[in-house]
Design an enzyme around this catalytic site. Structure first.
Site, mmCIF file in Angstrom:
data_model
loop_
_atom_site.group_PDB
_atom_site.id
_atom_site.type_symbol
_atom_site.label_atom_id
_atom_site.label_comp_id
_atom_site.label_asym_id
_atom_site.label_seq_id
_atom_site.Cartn_x
_atom_site.Cartn_y
_atom_site.Cartn_z
ATOM 1 N N GLY A 1 -0.132 4.487 10.302
ATOM 2 C CA GLY A 1 0.094 4.084 9.057
ATOM 3 C C GLY A 1 -0.470 2.763 8.797
ATOM 4 N N GLY B 1 -3.736 2.012 8.402
ATOM 5 C CA GLY B 1 -5.035 2.207 7.691
ATOM 6 C C GLY B 1 -6.283 2.496 8.717
ATOM 7 C CE LYS B 2 -3.884 5.503 13.436
ATOM 8 N NZ LYS B 2 -2.744 5.180 12.720
ATOM 9 C CB THR B 3 -7.418 7.762 7.803
ATOM 10 O OG1 THR B 3 -6.748 8.359 8.973
ATOM 11 C CG2 THR B 3 -8.066 8.648 7.327
ATOM 12 C CB THR B 4 -7.982 3.455 4.859
ATOM 13 O OG1 THR B 4 -6.983 4.076 4.479
ATOM 14 C CG2 THR B 4 -8.921 2.589 3.503
ATOM 15 C CG ASP C 1 -3.698 12.096 13.611
ATOM 16 O OD1 ASP C 1 -2.642 12.962 14.064
ATOM 17 O OD2 ASP C 1 -3.352 11.121 12.762
ATOM 18 C CD GLU D 1 4.871 -5.155 8.617
ATOM 19 O OE1 GLU D 1 5.430 -4.182 9.305
ATOM 20 O OE2 GLU D 1 4.699 -4.912 7.342
HETATM 21 N N1 LIG Z 1 -5.237 -1.884 2.143
HETATM 22 C C1 LIG Z 1 -4.642 -1.210 1.377
HETATM 23 N N2 LIG Z 1 -4.152 -1.292 0.271
HETATM 24 C C2 LIG Z 1 -3.213 -0.125 -0.284
HETATM 25 N N3 LIG Z 1 -2.991 1.100 0.306
HETATM 26 C C3 LIG Z 1 -3.899 1.171 1.410
HETATM 27 C C4 LIG Z 1 -4.580 -0.051 2.266
HETATM 28 N N4 LIG Z 1 -4.877 0.395 3.199
HETATM 29 C C5 LIG Z 1 -4.525 1.912 3.379
HETATM 30 N N5 LIG Z 1 -3.673 2.041 2.346
HETATM 31 C C6 LIG Z 1 -3.000 3.361 2.220
HETATM 32 O O1 LIG Z 1 -1.942 3.440 2.999
HETATM 33 C C7 LIG Z 1 -1.799 5.050 3.290
HETATM 34 C C8 LIG Z 1 -2.087 4.898 5.044
HETATM 35 O O2 LIG Z 1 -3.288 4.560 5.281
HETATM 36 P P1 LIG Z 1 -4.298 5.267 6.389
HETATM 37 O O3 LIG Z 1 -4.012 6.886 6.081
HETATM 38 O O4 LIG Z 1 -5.539 4.871 6.436
HETATM 39 O O5 LIG Z 1 -3.278 5.056 7.495
HETATM 40 P P2 LIG Z 1 -3.448 5.604 9.270
HETATM 41 O O6 LIG Z 1 -3.210 4.479 10.052
HETATM 42 O O7 LIG Z 1 -4.659 6.343 9.262
HETATM 43 O O8 LIG Z 1 -2.088 6.375 9.027
HETATM 44 P P3 LIG Z 1 -1.837 7.482 10.395
HETATM 45 O O9 LIG Z 1 -1.349 6.895 11.371
HETATM 46 O O10 LIG Z 1 -0.533 8.420 9.708
HETATM 47 O O11 LIG Z 1 -3.178 8.307 10.459
HETATM 48 C C9 LIG Z 1 -2.759 5.700 2.785
HETATM 49 O O12 LIG Z 1 -2.322 6.368 1.596
HETATM 50 C C10 LIG Z 1 -3.829 4.646 2.262
HETATM 51 O O13 LIG Z 1 -4.500 4.996 1.006
HETATM 52 MG MG LIG Z 2 -4.773 8.229 9.963
#
Ligand SMILES: Nc1ncnc2c1ncn2[C@@H]1O[C@H](COP(=O)(O)OP(=O)(O)OP(=O)(O)O)[C@@H](O)[C@H]1O
Ligand SMILES: [Mg+2]
Length: 364
Positions: free
Chosen positions: A34, A36-39, A61, A247
């Site tokens: 969660g 922000g890896k995908t973002t 994933d 965090e």
């Molecule tokens: N800097 C940011 N500001 C606001 N929202 C964000 C930001 N970065 C990511 N998000 C949002 O937070 C959510 C989680 O981001 P993301 O999917 O990129 O995380 P992840 O690490 O890939 O999660 P997972 O471990 O579930 O694959 C998404 O809805 C994304 O749009």
């Molecule tokens: Mg992801």
């Protein structure tokens, strides 16, 4: 201002180094769940697509979120992202891949060998955790290596999962050992069983027994995985971008990840700290601003600001720790916490700019 960057000579706070390193073929993006890896994978790939002929993002994933991020449905075959002519996405499903591998072997075997093959495969997947992912990953690598992508970005699953990828060679050795043992112990019985069932000495494509077919497949997988691992340990072609949030648990896990990567000889020299409150300011500056302004604010507004500032102070502490740990060797990029989700090509493209043109951190 007490800046996070005290030393002028530290690597610049941007992922531009990744975009500009043309030799990079494999880029992993990983971190805790969660964060922000995908973002980050999507944004980095958008920037890469500006400089390369053809870029592919792959999700390993099982909880695929590339489709969610781009608001477009992707699948097992690479598909162009809407609005691009050189950015592709594919989403891998290890279970479906295992079914496919089993299906292919079964099709090559005679009817009677199929049940023996099925039970061998079932036995392997239940006794050797990760063998399904290893085999699925090897199929993926076999496939993408024949394609003409300049760079492939892996949006990986949360950390524990990512690190399993690094242990695939060990998993393959275990799997091969197990099948060899079975062959030694029951080899005669397995072929007479298929003989009894009418299949003769073995009815693989070259007349081999089910255990030999399985050994052949595992050996092929091991060869691919070993080759791939050698590539992943070459910093000219592979790097790993670590993503975290400011965090405790996330920083802690990043340190574990960095240590593991270094143990496996995989290059990493970029950390993205995502969801940072007001990255252009630090907590002290905000506290000064608050002192000046708080007289003009309502009680409720003061409470909201105080909460926000407590959070900012906590974030600054962990950002500071990150700079202490990695600041000398890593590019540390602060990404702002936005007040909306980062979904769809437009928002991702906007957000991708801060990865390469980051907020200006003042330096004393
Ligand atoms: N800097 C940011 N500001 C606001 N929202 C964000 C930001 N970065 C990511 N998000 C949002 O937070 C959510 C989680 O981001 P993301 O999917 O990129 O995380 P992840 O690490 O890939 O999660 P997972 O471990 O579930 O694959 C998404 O809805 C994304 O749009
Ligand atoms: Mg992801």
């Amino acid at each position: 201002m007490a800046s996070f960057e005290d030393d002028i000579d530290v690597p610049d706070p941007s992922l531009m180094n990744v975009v500009e390193q043309d030799s990079l073929k494999w880029i992993f993006v990983g971190g805790k769940g969660g964060v922000g890896k995908t973002t980050t994978s999507c944004c980095l790939s958008i920037q890469l697509a500006k400089k390369r002929n053809k870029v592919l993002i792959v999700s390993t994933d099982p909880a695929h979120n590339l489709s969610d991020a781009f608001c477009q449905k992707f699948g097992r075959d690479p598909m162009l992202v809407d609005g691009f002519d050189n950015l592709y996405v594919m989403e891998i499903d290890a279970n479906a891949d295992m079914d496919k591998i089993q299906g292919e072997m079964s099709a090559a075997a005679g009817d009677d060998e199929q049940s023996v093959l099925q039970s061998l495969m079932g036995d392997l997947t239940s006794s050797i955790p990760g063998i399904d992912e290893a085999m699925s990953f090897s199929e993926l690598m076999k496939q993408v290596q024949t394609m003409d992508y300049d760079t492939i970005v892996f949006d990986t699953a949360p950390t524990g999962h990512t690190l399993r990828l690094l242990s695939f060679p060990t998993i393959m050795e275990k799997a091969l050992g197990k099948i060899m043992d079975l062959k030694d112990k029951f080899g005669g019985m397995l072929s007479s069983m298929s003989g009894l069932m009418g299949g003769g000495a073995g009815t693989g494509p070259n007349g081999e027994s089910p255990t030999d077919m399985m050994l052949g497949k595992l050996e092929e997988t091991r060869e691919i995985i070993n080759k791939v691992n050698t590539m992943f340990q070459d910093p000219t072609v592979t790097t790993f971008v670590c993503v975290c949030i400011p965090e405790f648990l996330s920083i802690f896990e990043t340190e574990r990840l960095v240590q593991e990567l270094s143990k496996f000889g995989i290059d990493s020299h970029n950390v993205v700290i995502n969801q940072v409150l007001f990255p252009e300011k630090d907590a002290e500056e905000l506290a000064e601003w608050f002192e000046e302004e708080k007289g003009k604010l309502s009680k409720e507004a003061r409470e909201i600001c105080s909460k926000m500032m407590a959070r900012k102070k906590m974030q600054d502490k962990y950002i500071g720790q990150c700079f202490d740990l990695y600041g000398d060797d890593f590019h540390i990029v602060l990404q702002p916490l936005l007040d909306h989700e980062v979904r769809g090509v437009e928002k991702l493209t906007d957000f991708s700019e801060t990865l390469v043109n980051p907020v200006d951190l003042e330096v004393d």
